[in-house]
Design a protein around this motif. Structure first.
Motif, short mmCIF file in Angstrom:
data_model
loop_
_atom_site.label_atom_id
_atom_site.label_comp_id
_atom_site.label_asym_id
_atom_site.label_seq_id
_atom_site.Cartn_x
_atom_site.Cartn_y
_atom_site.Cartn_z
N UNK A 169 -41.92 27.18 -2.57
CA UNK A 169 -42.61 26.47 -1.20
C UNK A 169 -42.16 24.91 -1.34
N UNK A 170 -42.22 24.22 -2.27
CA UNK A 170 -41.58 22.80 -2.45
C UNK A 170 -40.57 22.86 -3.26
N UNK A 171 -39.10 22.26 -2.91
CA UNK A 171 -37.88 22.57 -3.39
C UNK A 171 -37.56 21.22 -4.32
N UNK A 172 -38.10 20.20 -3.96
CA UNK A 172 -37.86 19.00 -4.71
C UNK A 172 -38.47 17.92 -4.58
N UNK A 173 -38.64 16.73 -5.40
CA UNK A 173 -39.23 15.54 -5.33
C UNK A 173 -38.19 14.74 -4.38
N UNK A 174 -38.76 14.41 -3.17
CA UNK A 174 -37.56 13.41 -2.40
C UNK A 174 -37.83 12.00 -2.67
N UNK A 202 -46.23 10.42 -2.51
CA UNK A 202 -45.21 11.38 -3.00
C UNK A 202 -44.55 11.94 -1.88
N UNK A 203 -42.95 12.12 -1.77
CA UNK A 203 -42.47 13.00 -1.02
C UNK A 203 -41.71 14.42 -1.43
N UNK A 204 -42.01 15.30 -0.64
CA UNK A 204 -41.47 16.67 -1.53
C UNK A 204 -40.52 17.22 -0.22
N UNK A 220 -47.66 25.77 -4.74
CA UNK A 220 -46.57 26.59 -5.75
C UNK A 220 -46.38 25.94 -7.08
N UNK A 221 -47.30 24.93 -7.36
CA UNK A 221 -47.31 24.47 -8.85
C UNK A 221 -47.97 25.49 -9.65
N UNK A 274 -45.98 14.01 1.57
CA UNK A 274 -44.96 14.18 2.65
C UNK A 274 -44.48 15.35 2.48
N UNK A 275 -44.31 16.45 3.37
CA UNK A 275 -43.52 17.72 3.20
C UNK A 275 -42.56 17.25 4.35
N UNK A 276 -41.12 17.33 3.68
CA UNK A 276 -40.06 17.17 4.69
C UNK A 276 -39.08 17.96 4.59
#
Length: 228
Positions: free
Chosen positions: A1-6, A184-186, A143-144, A224-226
């Motif tokens: 679901x989350x692909x990276x730490x932005x 945190x931005x993801x 998703x963690x 933040x989910x971007x």
């Protein structure tokens, strides 16, 4: 679901000493500077330093970890040890060193499988939480995956786009503490799906759009989910 730490955002009292530490001591390139905010490029992740002029503020006394190539560790130790009282831990075959920035954040430099040269990403962030079970369930739904639980049940380690440690209030390695009001931005392909997974348990939805969703988790951390 989350692909990276932005991004990871930290609160700083003054930008100039913080810039000196991260740009000169740790060799991070400045990506952008504004009147109250400073962004560095740490590999593919931004480290944002922010004066407390608004919301979100950025994290206080946050423990987090930079990735460095395995071969550079000894050089970093020798260089930083001239000025800082470093601590060291070993995790399997990998070593990490610990020091503090001017605002009291515990900064870890750890051996990781990265290309470098120098700091090449953020591989761990520690959040302080009030209820470990509640926060663990919340982040698992994003998703963690839980990979370790502390003996005294004061911490949980999860793996996802990076390692995420959830700590009930206590002092950890190098007397580090989990961060409060961390921002945190993801990166994700579907911000709406991330919101749907946890929307009934967030403290608030700050912004909701097609390309970006901003929420506060049950402990007040900004997420933040971007769109990636």
């Amino acid at each position: 679901m989350l692909s990276g730490l932005a991004w990871l955002a930290l609160e700083v009292k003054y930008l100039d000493p913080a810039q000196a530490f991260y740009a000169e001591t740790l060799d991070l390139p400045v990506r952008e500077r504004g009147a109250n905010e400073l962004a560095f490029a740490a590999g593919d992740t931004d480290l944002v330093l922010r004066r407390p002029e608004g919301v979100p503020r950025g994290g206080l006394h946050t423990h987090y970890a930079f990735s460095i190539p395995e071969s550079e560790y000894d050089a970093w130790w020798d260089r930083l040890g001239e000025e800082y009282d470093l601590e060291e831990m070993q995790f399997g075959s990998a070593r990490s060193l610990y020091l503090y920035d001017p605002d009291g954040n515990c900064v870890e430099l750890g051996q990781q499988d990265v290309a470098g040269p120098g700091i090449d990403g953020i591989f761990e962030v520690v959040l302080e939480v009030e209820d470990l079970d509640r926060s663990r369930a919340f982040y698992e739904d994003l998703g963690f995956e839980t990979v370790d639980v502390g003996d005294a049940r004061k911490r949980v380690r999860l793996h996802g786009p990076m390692a995420l440690e959830l700590w009930e209030p206590h002092l950890g390695i190098a007397d580090a503490r989990g961060g409060v009001h961390v921002d945190l931005g993801f990166a994700t392909d579907d911000p709406a799906a991330a919101l749907e997974a946890i929307g009934d348990r967030v403290r608030s939805v700050e912004r909701e759009g097609d390309d970006e969703v901003v929420v506060r988790d049950p402990d007040g951390h900004f997420l933040t989910f971007t769109s990636a």
